[in-house]
Design a protein around this motif. Sequence first.
Motif, short mmCIF file in Angstrom:
data_model
loop_
_atom_site.label_atom_id
_atom_site.label_comp_id
_atom_site.label_asym_id
_atom_site.label_seq_id
_atom_site.Cartn_x
_atom_site.Cartn_y
_atom_site.Cartn_z
N SER A 93 -11.09 6.43 3.40
CA SER A 93 -11.51 5.52 2.33
C SER A 93 -10.73 4.21 2.40
CB SER A 93 -11.31 6.20 0.98
OG SER A 93 -11.60 5.32 -0.08
N ALA A 94 -9.43 4.29 2.69
CA ALA A 94 -8.61 3.08 2.76
C ALA A 94 -9.00 2.19 3.92
CB ALA A 94 -7.13 3.47 2.87
N VAL A 95 -9.29 2.80 5.06
CA VAL A 95 -9.67 2.00 6.23
C VAL A 95 -11.01 1.31 6.01
CG1 VAL A 95 -10.31 2.17 8.66
CG2 VAL A 95 -8.30 3.39 7.82
N ASP A 96 -11.87 1.91 5.18
CA ASP A 96 -13.18 1.32 4.92
C ASP A 96 -13.11 0.12 3.97
OD1 ASP A 96 -14.59 2.99 6.56
OD2 ASP A 96 -15.15 4.41 4.99
N ARG A 97 -11.97 -0.08 3.29
CA ARG A 97 -11.86 -1.21 2.37
C ARG A 97 -11.62 -2.51 3.13
NH1 ARG A 97 -7.36 0.10 -2.08
NH2 ARG A 97 -6.11 0.05 -0.16
N PRO A 98 -12.24 -3.61 2.69
CA PRO A 98 -11.93 -4.90 3.32
C PRO A 98 -10.54 -5.37 2.87
CG PRO A 98 -13.47 -5.17 1.49
CD PRO A 98 -13.30 -3.69 1.68
N PRO A 99 -9.89 -6.23 3.65
CA PRO A 99 -10.39 -6.79 4.92
C PRO A 99 -10.23 -5.79 6.06
CG PRO A 99 -8.19 -7.62 4.46
CD PRO A 99 -8.58 -6.78 3.27
N HIS A 100 -11.16 -5.81 6.98
CA HIS A 100 -11.15 -4.85 8.08
C HIS A 100 -10.37 -5.42 9.25
CE1 HIS A 100 -14.91 -3.77 5.79
NE2 HIS A 100 -14.21 -2.65 5.73
N MET A 101 -9.05 -5.35 9.11
CA MET A 101 -8.17 -5.89 10.14
C MET A 101 -7.96 -4.86 11.24
SD MET A 101 -7.77 -8.78 8.82
CE MET A 101 -6.53 -9.50 9.89
N MET A 140 0.49 5.67 3.67
CA MET A 140 0.19 6.75 2.73
C MET A 140 1.37 7.70 2.66
SD MET A 140 -3.01 9.41 2.61
CE MET A 140 -3.06 10.69 1.35
N THR A 141 1.86 7.93 1.45
CA THR A 141 2.98 8.84 1.22
C THR A 141 2.61 9.82 0.12
OG1 THR A 141 3.99 7.27 -0.33
CG2 THR A 141 4.70 7.15 1.98
N VAL A 142 3.54 10.68 -0.25
CA VAL A 142 3.31 11.68 -1.29
C VAL A 142 4.45 11.62 -2.30
CG1 VAL A 142 3.14 14.16 -1.77
CG2 VAL A 142 2.00 13.22 0.22
N ASP A 143 4.11 11.68 -3.59
CA ASP A 143 5.12 11.83 -4.62
C ASP A 143 4.78 13.04 -5.46
OD1 ASP A 143 3.10 11.05 -6.34
OD2 ASP A 143 3.93 9.05 -6.72
N LEU A 161 -1.18 5.32 -1.76
CA LEU A 161 -1.65 4.47 -0.68
C LEU A 161 -1.24 3.03 -0.95
CD1 LEU A 161 -3.45 4.66 1.91
CD2 LEU A 161 -5.33 3.88 0.46
N ARG A 162 -0.56 2.43 0.01
CA ARG A 162 -0.13 1.04 -0.13
C ARG A 162 -0.66 0.23 1.04
NH1 ARG A 162 4.40 4.20 -1.58
NH2 ARG A 162 5.04 3.88 -3.76
N SER A 163 -1.20 -0.95 0.73
CA SER A 163 -1.68 -1.85 1.77
C SER A 163 -1.61 -3.28 1.26
CB SER A 163 -3.11 -1.50 2.17
OG SER A 163 -4.00 -1.61 1.07
N PRO A 164 -1.43 -4.25 2.16
CA PRO A 164 -1.31 -5.66 1.75
C PRO A 164 -2.55 -6.14 1.01
CG PRO A 164 -0.65 -5.37 4.04
CD PRO A 164 -1.28 -4.09 3.61
N GLY A 165 -2.32 -6.85 -0.10
CA GLY A 165 -3.42 -7.45 -0.85
C GLY A 165 -4.14 -6.51 -1.78
N HIS A 166 -3.67 -5.25 -1.92
CA HIS A 166 -4.31 -4.29 -2.81
C HIS A 166 -3.28 -3.63 -3.71
CE1 HIS A 166 -8.28 -4.31 -0.87
NE2 HIS A 166 -7.65 -4.36 0.30
N PRO A 167 -3.65 -3.30 -4.95
CA PRO A 167 -2.74 -2.48 -5.76
C PRO A 167 -2.61 -1.09 -5.15
CG PRO A 167 -4.89 -2.66 -6.81
CD PRO A 167 -4.91 -3.59 -5.63
N ASP A 168 -1.50 -0.42 -5.47
CA ASP A 168 -1.31 0.94 -4.96
C ASP A 168 -2.47 1.83 -5.39
OD1 ASP A 168 1.03 0.02 -3.95
OD2 ASP A 168 2.34 1.16 -5.30
N GLY A 169 -2.95 2.63 -4.45
CA GLY A 169 -3.97 3.61 -4.76
C GLY A 169 -3.36 5.00 -4.89
N ARG A 170 -3.95 5.82 -5.75
CA ARG A 170 -3.42 7.18 -5.96
C ARG A 170 -4.54 8.20 -5.94
NH1 ARG A 170 1.65 8.17 -7.55
NH2 ARG A 170 3.01 6.36 -7.95
N ALA A 171 -4.20 9.39 -5.47
CA ALA A 171 -5.12 10.52 -5.49
C ALA A 171 -4.33 11.76 -5.92
CB ALA A 171 -5.77 10.75 -4.13
#
Length: 301
Positions: free
Chosen positions: A185-193, A244-247, A253-263
Amino acid sequence: MIVDLPDTSTMEISKKLVSMRNTGGEVTVGRVLTLLVDTDADTDAEGPVAASNDASREHPCRIIVVTRGDRRESTRLDSQIRVGGDAGASEVVVLELHGELADHAEAVVVPFLLPDTPVVTWWPGWAPDLPAADPLGRLASRRITDARGAEDPAGFLAARRTGYTAGDTDLAWSATTPWREMLASAVDRPPHMPITSAHVQGPASSPSIDLIGGWLVHALGVPVTRGVGNWEVRLDRTDGPLQMTVDEIGGVLRSPGHPDGRAPFHPRTTAECLTEELRRLDADVVYRAALQGLSGVRRAD
């Protein structure tokens, strides 16, 4: 209800199954498969039986558990039948083989296979190097191993890779499903660098993190290193790393230009992994690709 049948025969077990269904209302209507559970001397059968019972609530089945006694004893078949509340949405037939019978499990289980339904064989502990050639494996269209409890997980997975046959899978693979879903899911988000490399990290004894590494080698075609430490997957991109880490809550999930994602996922239980694997009976080509990709994962110094 649990009924013990010491020193018995397959005919007597079959008669008792019919009798228990007639008197207790247990029927095989709706059973979608036969699950063979092949345990070795070092595996306590109760754990696999409990996981199978839980999985049977989604996949009603007949569970046949094979255990082996001392081959030096006289030839004898002991059995136990569990139905009702002691068997989930299934019926459980435990077959304990003693003496020479221990080497002929396939002949003992065949009378109990449900007609016109698929057979799945699961080795919760030890597993043969070539599951498809094992006598109980030959009866099945789906064969499930579990590298998570192996003394040498890397060697266990190496045997799975060289001995792979369509229909093979492993619970260490299904344990990675939440990770793979979140990463995809994260890789599918733009920008597709462009992704230039990847790093996976986890306990040294974890075959699941090894399989994630193999999956990334196949899916991305980039160099992948495998480290030891806290759970982490990092994809190196030209705009910065996707990590991607675990707490204590789940995946982060952390990536440049996006807020942290959680699952909010948790380490999957054996029952959850088994339930997933019983949903499909065709060849898992992605699992095969992950096994093949293991040869491209480099161990970090």
